[in-house]
Design a protein around this motif. Structure first.
Motif, PDB file in Angstrom:
ATOM      1  N   ALA A 102      -1.254 -13.576  30.436  1.00 25.92           N
ATOM      2  CA  ALA A 102      -2.259 -13.144  30.165  1.00 25.92           C
ATOM      3  C   ALA A 102      -3.380 -14.138  30.307  1.00 25.92           C
ATOM      4  N   THR A 103      -2.765 -15.467  29.739  1.00 28.78           N
ATOM      5  CA  THR A 103      -4.375 -16.750  30.383  1.00 28.78           C
ATOM      6  C   THR A 103      -4.606 -16.518  31.270  1.00 28.78           C
ATOM      7  N   LEU A 104      -2.908 -17.008  32.280  1.00 24.79           N
ATOM      8  CA  LEU A 104      -3.525 -16.632  33.859  1.00 24.79           C
ATOM      9  C   LEU A 104      -4.098 -16.199  34.312  1.00 24.79           C
ATOM     10  N   PHE A 105      -3.983 -14.553  34.299  1.00 31.33           N
ATOM     11  CA  PHE A 105      -4.838 -13.379  34.288  1.00 31.33           C
ATOM     12  C   PHE A 105      -5.983 -13.622  34.248  1.00 31.33           C
ATOM     13  N   SER A 106      -6.293 -14.435  33.008  1.00 30.41           N
ATOM     14  CA  SER A 106      -7.353 -14.310  32.045  1.00 30.41           C
ATOM     15  C   SER A 106      -8.487 -15.802  33.420  1.00 30.41           C
ATOM     16  N   LEU A 107      -8.179 -16.487  33.469  1.00 27.54           N
ATOM     17  CA  LEU A 107      -8.203 -17.625  33.367  1.00 27.54           C
ATOM     18  C   LEU A 107      -9.261 -17.845  35.102  1.00 27.54           C
ATOM     19  N   LEU A 108      -7.950 -16.985  35.917  1.00 30.21           N
ATOM     20  CA  LEU A 108      -8.386 -16.882  37.680  1.00 30.21           C
ATOM     21  C   LEU A 108      -9.387 -16.126  37.121  1.00 30.21           C
ATOM     22  N   ILE A 109      -9.681 -15.018  36.398  1.00 29.55           N
ATOM     23  CA  ILE A 109     -10.356 -14.160  36.800  1.00 29.55           C
ATOM     24  C   ILE A 109     -11.840 -14.035  36.357  1.00 29.55           C
ATOM     25  N   GLY A 110     -11.838 -14.856  35.105  1.00 26.83           N
ATOM     26  CA  GLY A 110     -13.347 -15.053  34.203  1.00 26.83           C
ATOM     27  C   GLY A 110     -14.064 -16.198  35.131  1.00 26.83           C
ATOM     28  N   VAL A 111     -12.938 -18.198  34.672  1.00 29.19           N
ATOM     29  CA  VAL A 111     -13.152 -18.915  35.433  1.00 29.19           C
ATOM     30  C   VAL A 111     -14.359 -18.156  37.204  1.00 29.19           C
ATOM     31  N   PRO A 112     -13.988 -18.137  38.007  1.00 27.87           N
ATOM     32  CA  PRO A 112     -14.331 -17.468  38.933  1.00 27.87           C
ATOM     33  C   PRO A 112     -16.082 -16.662  38.866  1.00 27.87           C
ATOM     34  N   ALA A 171       1.915  -5.693  29.123  1.00 31.15           N
ATOM     35  CA  ALA A 171       1.744  -6.265  28.286  1.00 31.15           C
ATOM     36  C   ALA A 171       0.487  -7.224  28.541  1.00 31.15           C
ATOM     37  N   ALA A 172       1.230  -8.219  29.325  1.00 31.10           N
ATOM     38  CA  ALA A 172       0.605  -9.258  29.748  1.00 31.10           C
ATOM     39  C   ALA A 172      -1.203  -8.376  30.889  1.00 31.10           C
ATOM     40  N   ILE A 173      -1.082  -7.729  31.297  1.00 34.58           N
ATOM     41  CA  ILE A 173      -2.477  -7.214  31.878  1.00 34.58           C
ATOM     42  C   ILE A 173      -3.602  -6.664  30.757  1.00 34.58           C
ATOM     43  N   ALA A 174      -2.382  -5.599  29.268  1.00 38.02           N
ATOM     44  CA  ALA A 174      -3.593  -5.079  28.326  1.00 38.02           C
ATOM     45  C   ALA A 174      -3.888  -6.750  27.905  1.00 38.02           C
ATOM     46  N   LEU A 175      -3.232  -7.292  27.684  1.00 37.76           N
ATOM     47  CA  LEU A 175      -3.855  -8.732  27.035  1.00 37.76           C
ATOM     48  C   LEU A 175      -4.915  -9.555  26.761  1.00 37.76           C
ATOM     49  N   SER A 176      -4.752  -9.359  28.996  1.00 36.46           N
ATOM     50  CA  SER A 176      -5.421 -10.248  29.364  1.00 36.46           C
ATOM     51  C   SER A 176      -7.107 -10.116  29.566  1.00 36.46           C
ATOM     52  N   VAL A 177      -7.631  -8.383  29.693  1.00 40.19           N
ATOM     53  CA  VAL A 177      -8.008  -7.836  29.498  1.00 40.19           C
ATOM     54  C   VAL A 177      -9.473  -8.737  28.280  1.00 40.19           C
ATOM     55  N   ALA A 178      -8.654  -9.024  27.392  1.00 37.15           N
ATOM     56  CA  ALA A 178      -9.520  -8.937  26.163  1.00 37.15           C
ATOM     57  C   ALA A 178      -9.983 -10.335  26.110  1.00 37.15           C
ATOM     58  N   TYR A 179      -9.373 -11.193  27.492  1.00 36.83           N
ATOM     59  CA  TYR A 179      -9.829 -12.510  26.947  1.00 36.83           C
ATOM     60  C   TYR A 179     -10.722 -13.039  28.319  1.00 36.83           C
ATOM     61  N   ALA A 234      -3.958 -18.460  24.367  1.00 39.68           N
ATOM     62  CA  ALA A 234      -2.355 -18.289  23.836  1.00 39.68           C
ATOM     63  C   ALA A 234      -1.745 -18.126  22.602  1.00 39.68           C
ATOM     64  N   ALA A 235      -2.316 -18.993  21.092  1.00 43.76           N
ATOM     65  CA  ALA A 235      -2.200 -17.908  19.205  1.00 43.76           C
ATOM     66  C   ALA A 235      -2.601 -17.528  20.082  1.00 43.76           C
ATOM     67  N   ASP A 236      -4.018 -17.099  19.855  1.00 41.60           N
ATOM     68  CA  ASP A 236      -4.325 -15.274  19.751  1.00 41.60           C
ATOM     69  C   ASP A 236      -3.536 -14.248  20.285  1.00 41.60           C
ATOM     70  N   ALA A 237      -2.515 -14.796  21.018  1.00 38.33           N
ATOM     71  CA  ALA A 237      -1.938 -13.275  22.720  1.00 38.33           C
ATOM     72  C   ALA A 237      -1.481 -13.210  21.559  1.00 38.33           C
ATOM     73  N   ILE A 238      -0.093 -14.434  21.130  1.00 36.55           N
ATOM     74  CA  ILE A 238       1.134 -14.006  20.576  1.00 36.55           C
ATOM     75  C   ILE A 238       1.135 -13.213  19.220  1.00 36.55           C
ATOM     76  N   LEU A 239      -0.467 -12.903  18.851  1.00 34.42           N
ATOM     77  CA  LEU A 239      -0.800 -12.516  17.595  1.00 34.42           C
ATOM     78  C   LEU A 239      -0.942 -10.564  17.748  1.00 34.42           C
ATOM     79  N   THR A 240      -1.830 -10.784  19.027  1.00 32.80           N
ATOM     80  CA  THR A 240      -1.693  -9.788  19.968  1.00 32.80           C
ATOM     81  C   THR A 240      -0.962  -8.788  19.613  1.00 32.80           C
ATOM     82  N   LEU A 241       0.307  -9.693  20.573  1.00 31.60           N
ATOM     83  CA  LEU A 241       1.545  -9.175  21.415  1.00 31.60           C
ATOM     84  C   LEU A 241       2.523  -8.452  20.590  1.00 31.60           C
ATOM     85  N   ALA A 242       2.229  -9.252  19.082  1.00 31.72           N
ATOM     86  CA  ALA A 242       2.912  -8.594  18.329  1.00 31.72           C
ATOM     87  C   ALA A 242       2.630  -7.227  17.430  1.00 31.72           C
TER      88      ALA A 242
END
Length: 314
Positions: A102-112, A171-179, A234-242
Motif C-alpha cells: 500500500a505504501t509503495l503504491f502511494s509513493l510510486l503514484i504520489g511522488v511523480p 486491501a493494499a489498494i484500498a489503503l493506498s488511495v488514502a495516502y 505504515a503505522a497508520d496503515a496497520i490501524l486502518t487495515l485492522a
C-alpha cells in the motif's frame, strides 16, 4: 583487552551519551526489525500453521470454547480451534505485506505526480491539486472502507507470485488511495519551492531538458521527507487495515488478520476468555509504536530545527 574496550561497554557508554530522541529511534528500529524477522520466519515460530491442526481435530469438537495458554499452545486457542500464536505470527506477515504494498503504491503514484504538478504548474496542476485536496479532506478509514467495498469480491491476482493471498492486493489498494494525496502534497510543495533556486535556473539556462532537471536536480532535493512519511503511513496503515478487518471488509476470513481476530475475540470477552484478544491486540499495538517511534526519529534527523523548536530565518 581492557574492560572499557569491550563492545558491550562501548555500546552502554554510547547509550548513556545519546539523547532521548536517539534512544527512542533506536527502540523503534529494533521493534520494526523484530517484526520483519518474525514475518520472514513465520513458519518457524508458528508450528501449528494458522489452520486447525489435523492431528488434533477433537479440539474443535470436544472444546467448543477456547483453551487457555499452555505449553502446547503458548497463546491458547480460539473457539474455532485455531492456534492464537500461529494466527498472530502469520498476521504479522499479512500486515507487513499489505502495508508495504500500500505504501509503495502511494509513493510510486504520489511522488511523480507531485513533482510533475509542481514543476510544470498550469491547469493540470490546479486540477490535480483540487482532486488531491478533496481526497485528503476525507477520513482515511472512511475512504478505505469505500474502496474496499467496491473491490469486495473482485480478484486482483497480478502480484500472486509475491503475496500470500490475492485479497491482500485488494486491501493494499484500498489503503493506498488514502495516502497518495499525502505524498503528492509534500512533494509538490517542495518542488514549487526548489524549482526557483539558482541551480535549477542555471540548469535550465544551459539547456537541460525538463526530464533531466526533474531527475537529476529536483528529485534528490524534494524527497527528503518521503522516508519519514513512508514510516508514519505504515503505522497508520496497520490501524486502518485492522479497522477494515474489524468491520468485515478486509481480508477473507481464512487469512489471519489482527483486526478480524479482534472482532471475533470481542464475542468471547464476556465469558472471561481474554487471550484471543490480548495477544493480537498487543502485537498490533507494539508494531504501531515501533513504526511511530522510528518515523518521529527520522523526522528529527530530516528536520533538525524541530528538535530545538527553531524556525529558519527568512
Amino acid at each position: 583487552m581492557t574492560s572499557s574496550s569491550l563492545p558491550s561497554v562501548r555500546v552502554f557508554k554510547f547509550w548513556q551519551r545519546s539523547s532521548l530522541s536517539l534512544r527512542l529511534t533506536f527502540i523503534g528500529l529494533v521493534i520494526t526489525l523484530f517484526y520483519i524477522a518474525i514475518a520472514c520466519l513465520a513458519p518457524l515460530f508458528a508450528q501449528w500453521g494458522w489452520l486447525q491442526d489435523p492431528q488434533n481435530a477433537s479440539l474443535r469438537l470436544d472444546n467448543p470454547l477456547s483453551t487457555p495458554p499452555s505449553w502446547e499452545h503458548w497463546f491458547g486457542t480460539d473457539d474455532e480451534g485455531y492456534d492464537v500464536l500461529s494466527r498472530t505470527v502469520f498476521g504479522t506477515q499479512v500486515a507487513l505485506q499489505v502495508v508495504v504494498i500500500a505504501t509503495l503504491f502511494s509513493l510510486l503514484i504520489g511522488v511523480p505526480l507531485g513533482m510533475l504538478s509542481g514543476y510544470f504548474g498550469g491547469p493540470t496542476d490546479r486540477v490535480l491539486l483540487f482532486v488531491m485536496d478533496t481526497t485528503y479532506t476525507l477520513p482515511g478509514l472512511l475512504l478505505a472502507i469505500a474502496i474496499a467495498y467496491i473491490l469486495k469480491g473482485q480478484t486482483l491476482s497480478g502480484l500472486s507470485l509475491i503475496i500470500s493471498d490475492p485479497g491482500i492486493l485488494n486491501a493494499a489498494i484500498a489503503l493506498s488511495v488514502a495516502y497518495i494525496p499525502q505524498y503528492y502534497r509534500v512533494v509538490r510543495n517542495h518542488t514549487v519551492s526548489v524549482k526557483t533556486e539558482v541551480f535549477i535556473e542555471a540548469a535550465q539556462a544551459l539547456g537541460a531538458s525538463p526530464w533531466r532537471v526533474l531527475t537529476r536536480y529536483l528529485f534528490g532535493n524534494v524527497v527528503q521527507s518521503v522516508p519519514v512519511l513512508f514510516t508514519l503511513n505504515a503505522a497508520d496503515a496497520i490501524l486502518t487495515l485492522a479497522g477494515l478487518g474489524f468491520l468485515g471488509l478486509g481480508l477473507p476470513q481464512e487469512v489471519p488478520e489482527w483486526g478480524f481476530d479482534l472482532s471475533e475475540a470481542l464475542k468471547e470477552l464476556p465469558t472471561g476468555i481474554w487471550w484471543t484478544a490480548f495477544f493480537p491486540g498487543m502485537a498490533m499495538t507494539l508494531m504501531v509504536v515501533g513504526l511511530s517511534l522510528l518515523g518521529e526519529g527520522l523526522n528529527e534527523f530530516v528536520n533538525p530545527l524541530l528538535k530545538k523548536g527553531e524556525l529558519p530565518d527568512n
